[in-house]
Design an enzyme around this catalytic site. Structure first.
Site, PDB file in Angstrom:
ATOM      1  N   HIS A 198       0.170   0.208   9.383  1.00  0.00           N
ATOM      2  CA  HIS A 198      -0.962   0.703   8.941  1.00  0.00           C
ATOM      3  C   HIS A 198      -1.781   1.341  10.011  1.00  0.00           C
ATOM      4  O   HIS A 198      -3.045   1.686  10.013  1.00  0.00           O
ATOM      5  CB  HIS A 198      -1.932  -0.362   8.254  1.00  0.00           C
ATOM      6  CG  HIS A 198      -1.071  -1.166   7.315  1.00  0.00           C
ATOM      7  ND1 HIS A 198      -0.428  -2.275   7.431  1.00  0.00           N
ATOM      8  CD2 HIS A 198      -0.852  -0.538   6.076  1.00  0.00           C
ATOM      9  CE1 HIS A 198       0.312  -2.646   6.341  1.00  0.00           C
ATOM     10  NE2 HIS A 198      -0.172  -1.717   5.389  1.00  0.00           N
TER      11      HIS A 198
ATOM     12  N   GLY B 126       0.937  -1.165   0.011  1.00  0.00           N
ATOM     13  CA  GLY B 126      -0.026  -0.102  -0.034  1.00  0.00           C
ATOM     14  C   GLY B 126       0.923   1.181   0.069  1.00  0.00           C
ATOM     15  O   GLY B 126       1.830   1.190   0.649  1.00  0.00           O
ATOM     16  N   SER B 127       0.349   2.098  -0.484  1.00  0.00           N
ATOM     17  CA  SER B 127       0.868   3.696  -0.543  1.00  0.00           C
ATOM     18  C   SER B 127       0.672   3.949   0.583  1.00  0.00           C
ATOM     19  O   SER B 127       0.126   3.762   1.553  1.00  0.00           O
ATOM     20  CB  SER B 127       0.415   4.722  -1.513  1.00  0.00           C
ATOM     21  OG  SER B 127       0.602   3.996  -3.073  1.00  0.00           O
ATOM     22  N   GLY B 128       1.741   5.279   1.083  1.00  0.00           N
ATOM     23  CA  GLY B 128       1.475   5.701   2.385  1.00  0.00           C
ATOM     24  C   GLY B 128       2.726   5.461   3.480  1.00  0.00           C
ATOM     25  O   GLY B 128       3.034   5.910   4.453  1.00  0.00           O
ATOM     26  N   HIS B 129       3.466   4.721   2.797  1.00  0.00           N
ATOM     27  CA  HIS B 129       4.818   4.064   3.296  1.00  0.00           C
ATOM     28  C   HIS B 129       6.042   4.509   2.871  1.00  0.00           C
ATOM     29  O   HIS B 129       7.126   4.175   3.100  1.00  0.00           O
ATOM     30  CB  HIS B 129       4.844   2.626   3.666  1.00  0.00           C
ATOM     31  CG  HIS B 129       3.634   2.047   4.135  1.00  0.00           C
ATOM     32  ND1 HIS B 129       3.410   2.145   5.330  1.00  0.00           N
ATOM     33  CD2 HIS B 129       2.885   1.220   3.747  1.00  0.00           C
ATOM     34  CE1 HIS B 129       2.072   1.376   5.474  1.00  0.00           C
ATOM     35  NE2 HIS B 129       1.775   0.661   4.599  1.00  0.00           N
TER      36      HIS B 129
ATOM     37  N   LYS C 161       5.618  -8.291   2.196  1.00  0.00           N
ATOM     38  CA  LYS C 161       5.369  -8.170   3.470  1.00  0.00           C
ATOM     39  C   LYS C 161       4.209  -9.239   3.910  1.00  0.00           C
ATOM     40  O   LYS C 161       3.140  -9.205   3.115  1.00  0.00           O
ATOM     41  CB  LYS C 161       5.062  -6.962   3.883  1.00  0.00           C
ATOM     42  CG  LYS C 161       6.175  -5.983   3.464  1.00  0.00           C
ATOM     43  CD  LYS C 161       6.014  -4.486   3.848  1.00  0.00           C
ATOM     44  CE  LYS C 161       4.772  -3.932   3.369  1.00  0.00           C
ATOM     45  NZ  LYS C 161       4.661  -3.784   1.864  1.00  0.00           N
TER      46      LYS C 161
ATOM     47  N   ASP D 183      -1.454  -8.664   0.704  1.00  0.00           N
ATOM     48  CA  ASP D 183      -0.166  -8.753  -0.017  1.00  0.00           C
ATOM     49  C   ASP D 183       0.092  -9.976  -0.486  1.00  0.00           C
ATOM     50  O   ASP D 183       0.471 -10.588  -1.525  1.00  0.00           O
ATOM     51  CB  ASP D 183       1.000  -7.981   0.768  1.00  0.00           C
ATOM     52  CG  ASP D 183       0.709  -6.673   0.893  1.00  0.00           C
ATOM     53  OD1 ASP D 183      -0.171  -6.109   0.351  1.00  0.00           O
ATOM     54  OD2 ASP D 183       1.834  -6.077   1.385  1.00  0.00           O
TER      55      ASP D 183
END
Length: 357
Positions: free
Chosen positions: A219, A54-57, A105, A110
């Site tokens: 998250h 996911g984006s945001g990391h 991960k 995922d």
């Protein structure tokens, strides 16, 4: 929560457009489906390494695409797994004929999507292996995972395996190396504040002014304990002791058996740390933590390791795997051998990580 965005629905695409313009010498971006790949890909005869999530990391994973690390990265929606078609198209784009290693991960979405992508790639004649990262000692079998979550060791595996791929390791050798890195890595994090996704616009969870969450996920998943704020030395002591005192961890994972041509169950055991081990110590910021505070953590971490007879021979301090603007940090300890040290020291050149070049 104020954010520098236009429309929430355009957040990821416009961020990728900015990366593409800023680093056109290193990367290219495919937008439909979305993935970032090396500007010089495919490299014939080299195993390609792909990761994603996911984006945001950020900067993980897209910021680590380039020489000495990833060949491609697949960004999902914020805190959401990328889709199998992203991973498949990325594999087709960077395949140089020597196969693909997916670094995954351990989050349920995922794992499922990368497995599907691997099967689709096999159907197209592309040799692919998946290796799981499950290094978070805090929580096992959460709402988001079966087994331990994959966190900080992911970054270290991408660097070490990326260097090995650059040096000509074959696919089986890379998979074995990546598995070994995972087995010798342990991580745990803490949150001082929540974070806010662009689409939601409100915090993903609530923490009172003097509350912290120990063992938080990347998250914002619940950790092991919610408690009152403590000094940085006390927090570092809790995190470090949790890693050092973690006993052997045994679990069964699914891996692709190339000889049999099928998924097989493999039992893996993380050996505990022991006196005399050489370590890579990684103090990671969660997105909103000043570097000066991370050095306070490292100061105490180094003191505890010395007291325990553990030798830190390499370190990494900074924000490499984040949760948007969350305040907090994580600590990863990776037991090193001579091979890993040499690969860690190898040159790397990506948008977010450069040394030796």
């Amino acid at each position: 929560m104020k954010k520098l965005i236009n429309k929430p629905e355009d957040f990821i695409r416009e961020s990728l457009e900015g990366m593409a313009v800023a680093h056109s010498d290193l990367i290219k971006v495919n937008y439909d489906p979305a993935f970032v790949y090396r500007a010089d890909a495919p490299l014939q005869g080299k195993v390609a390494i792909i990761s994603g999530g996911g984006s945001g990391h950020e900067p993980m994973h897209a910021g680590f695409v380039g020489r000495g690390m990833l060949d491609a990265a697949c960004p999902g929606e914020v805190f959401t797994s990328p889709t199998p078609d992203q991973m498949l198209e990325a594999a087709k784009q960077v395949n140089g004929g020597a196969g693909i290693l997916y670094i995954v991960k351990n989050y349920s979405g995922d794992v499922m999507n990368f497995e599907m992508a691997m099967e689709l790639a096999h159907a197209e004649g592309i040799r692919v292996l998946n290796i799981l990262i499950d290094d978070d000692v805090a929580v096992k079998d959460s709402l988001y995972t079966q087994g331990r979550r994959g966190v900080g060791t992911t970054v270290l595996a991408e660097k070490i395996c990326g260097a090995a791929a650059e040096q000509g390791y074959n696919l089986s050798q890379l998979a074995n190396l990546c598995r070994r890195v995972n087995l010798h890595g342990r991580s745990m994090g803490i949150a001082l504040t929540s974070c806010t996704t662009p689409a939601k616009g409100t915090p993903t969870f609530e923490l009172a002014d003097r509350e912290i969450e120990l063992g938080i996920g990347i998250h914002g998943e619940p950790g092991t304990e919610r408690t009152t704020i403590k000094t940085v030395d006390e927090i570092t002591e809790i995190l470090t002791r949790s890693l050092i005192e973690d006993t052997a961890y045994t679990r069964t994972v699914r891996e692709w058996n190339e000889d049999k041509g099928e998924w097989t169950d493999v039992e893996l055991i993380d050996p505990p740390l022991v006196k005399g081990d050489r370590l890579l110590a990684f103090v990671n910021g969660m997105g909103g933590t000043p570097v000066s505070e991370l050095y306070l953590v490292y100061r105490k971490l180094a003191e505890i390791c010395q007291q325990q007879g553990l030798q830190i021979v390499r370190n990494l301090i900074g924000s490499y795997i984040t949760s948007l603007e969350m305040q907090g940090c994580s600590i990863t300890l990776l037991k090193l051998d001579d091979e890993m040290i040499g690969l860690w020291d190898a040159p790397v050149k990506t948008p977010s990580w450069r040394w030796g070049i």
